[in-house]
Design a protein around this motif. Sequence first.
Motif, PDB file in Angstrom:
ATOM      1  N   ASP A 290      14.638  59.775  32.633  1.00  0.00           N
ATOM      2  CA  ASP A 290      14.724  60.966  31.803  1.00  0.00           C
ATOM      3  C   ASP A 290      15.061  62.153  32.715  1.00  0.00           C
ATOM      4  O   ASP A 290      14.449  62.297  33.766  1.00  0.00           O
ATOM      5  CB  ASP A 290      13.369  61.217  31.111  1.00  0.00           C
ATOM      6  CG  ASP A 290      12.958  60.039  30.268  1.00  0.00           C
ATOM      7  OD1 ASP A 290      13.507  59.898  29.171  1.00  0.00           O
ATOM      8  OD2 ASP A 290      12.090  59.264  30.702  1.00  0.00           O
TER       9      ASP A 290
ATOM     10  N   SER B 136      16.138  69.970  24.608  1.00  0.00           N
ATOM     11  CA  SER B 136      15.226  70.342  25.690  1.00  0.00           C
ATOM     12  C   SER B 136      14.209  69.234  25.921  1.00  0.00           C
ATOM     13  O   SER B 136      14.104  68.296  25.121  1.00  0.00           O
ATOM     14  CB  SER B 136      14.469  71.621  25.313  1.00  0.00           C
ATOM     15  OG  SER B 136      13.644  71.362  24.181  1.00  0.00           O
ATOM     16  N   LYS B 137      13.444  69.361  26.994  1.00  0.00           N
ATOM     17  CA  LYS B 137      12.358  68.427  27.265  1.00  0.00           C
ATOM     18  C   LYS B 137      11.335  68.471  26.129  1.00  0.00           C
ATOM     19  O   LYS B 137      10.803  67.439  25.718  1.00  0.00           O
ATOM     20  CB  LYS B 137      11.682  68.761  28.600  1.00  0.00           C
ATOM     21  CG  LYS B 137      10.695  67.704  29.048  1.00  0.00           C
ATOM     22  CD  LYS B 137       9.967  68.099  30.322  1.00  0.00           C
ATOM     23  CE  LYS B 137      10.882  68.092  31.517  1.00  0.00           C
ATOM     24  NZ  LYS B 137      10.160  68.320  32.795  1.00  0.00           N
TER      25      LYS B 137
ATOM     26  N   LYS C  78      20.160  62.206  23.561  1.00  0.00           N
ATOM     27  CA  LYS C  78      20.222  63.586  24.049  1.00  0.00           C
ATOM     28  C   LYS C  78      19.412  64.487  23.126  1.00  0.00           C
ATOM     29  O   LYS C  78      19.462  64.343  21.900  1.00  0.00           O
ATOM     30  CB  LYS C  78      21.659  64.096  24.071  1.00  0.00           C
ATOM     31  CG  LYS C  78      22.569  63.388  25.045  1.00  0.00           C
ATOM     32  CD  LYS C  78      22.355  63.889  26.411  1.00  0.00           C
ATOM     33  CE  LYS C  78      23.642  64.287  27.073  1.00  0.00           C
ATOM     34  NZ  LYS C  78      23.373  64.845  28.378  1.00  0.00           N
TER      35      LYS C  78
ATOM     36  N   GLU D 222      16.996  66.402  33.018  1.00  0.00           N
ATOM     37  CA  GLU D 222      17.639  67.590  32.453  1.00  0.00           C
ATOM     38  C   GLU D 222      18.970  67.798  33.137  1.00  0.00           C
ATOM     39  O   GLU D 222      19.170  67.444  34.259  1.00  0.00           O
ATOM     40  CB  GLU D 222      16.740  68.823  32.675  1.00  0.00           C
ATOM     41  CG  GLU D 222      15.497  68.753  31.815  1.00  0.00           C
ATOM     42  CD  GLU D 222      14.654  70.012  31.912  1.00  0.00           C
ATOM     43  OE1 GLU D 222      14.877  70.899  31.075  1.00  0.00           O
ATOM     44  OE2 GLU D 222      13.800  70.066  32.800  1.00  0.00           O
TER      45      GLU D 222
ATOM     46  N   PHE E 250      18.425  67.566  27.518  1.00  0.00           N
ATOM     47  CA  PHE E 250      17.517  66.591  28.114  1.00  0.00           C
ATOM     48  C   PHE E 250      17.982  65.207  27.686  1.00  0.00           C
ATOM     49  O   PHE E 250      18.265  64.978  26.496  1.00  0.00           O
ATOM     50  CB  PHE E 250      16.080  66.848  27.650  1.00  0.00           C
ATOM     51  CG  PHE E 250      15.069  66.023  28.382  1.00  0.00           C
ATOM     52  CD1 PHE E 250      14.646  66.395  29.650  1.00  0.00           C
ATOM     53  CD2 PHE E 250      14.542  64.882  27.803  1.00  0.00           C
ATOM     54  CE1 PHE E 250      13.712  65.630  30.334  1.00  0.00           C
ATOM     55  CE2 PHE E 250      13.607  64.114  28.484  1.00  0.00           C
ATOM     56  CZ  PHE E 250      13.184  64.496  29.746  1.00  0.00           C
ATOM     57  N   THR E 251      18.095  64.293  28.637  1.00  0.00           N
ATOM     58  CA  THR E 251      18.620  62.951  28.387  1.00  0.00           C
ATOM     59  C   THR E 251      17.533  61.909  28.620  1.00  0.00           C
ATOM     60  O   THR E 251      16.806  61.966  29.612  1.00  0.00           O
ATOM     61  CB  THR E 251      19.820  62.665  29.312  1.00  0.00           C
ATOM     62  OG1 THR E 251      20.807  63.677  29.102  1.00  0.00           O
ATOM     63  CG2 THR E 251      20.418  61.307  29.037  1.00  0.00           C
TER      64      THR E 251
END
Length: 94
Positions: free
Chosen positions: A92, A61-62, A58, A94, A2-3
Amino acid sequence: MFTHIVLYKLKNPSEENKKALQEKFQSMVGNVPQIRSLESGTDGLGLDRSFDVSLYVKFDSKQGFFDYKDYPFHRNVAEYVHSVVEKSVSVDFE
């Protein structure tokens, strides 16, 4: 993965203030366990559309992102950010 990407426009965009914010972001590395990688930079062009400081983080996960948002060290950084930032935009994914 997740970014989380955020661009910040500072209330007072001096080079010293830009660097201070960037250092505050970097201080989270090793202090916020959910962060898998973090990059921060200051604008080098000064265009009308430019923002002053960027943050690129990074997570696994969310849920890792949501845990980061509530982590005490991050909350302290966020408090500082809100005191110096005029405007921000984010994306934001994935």
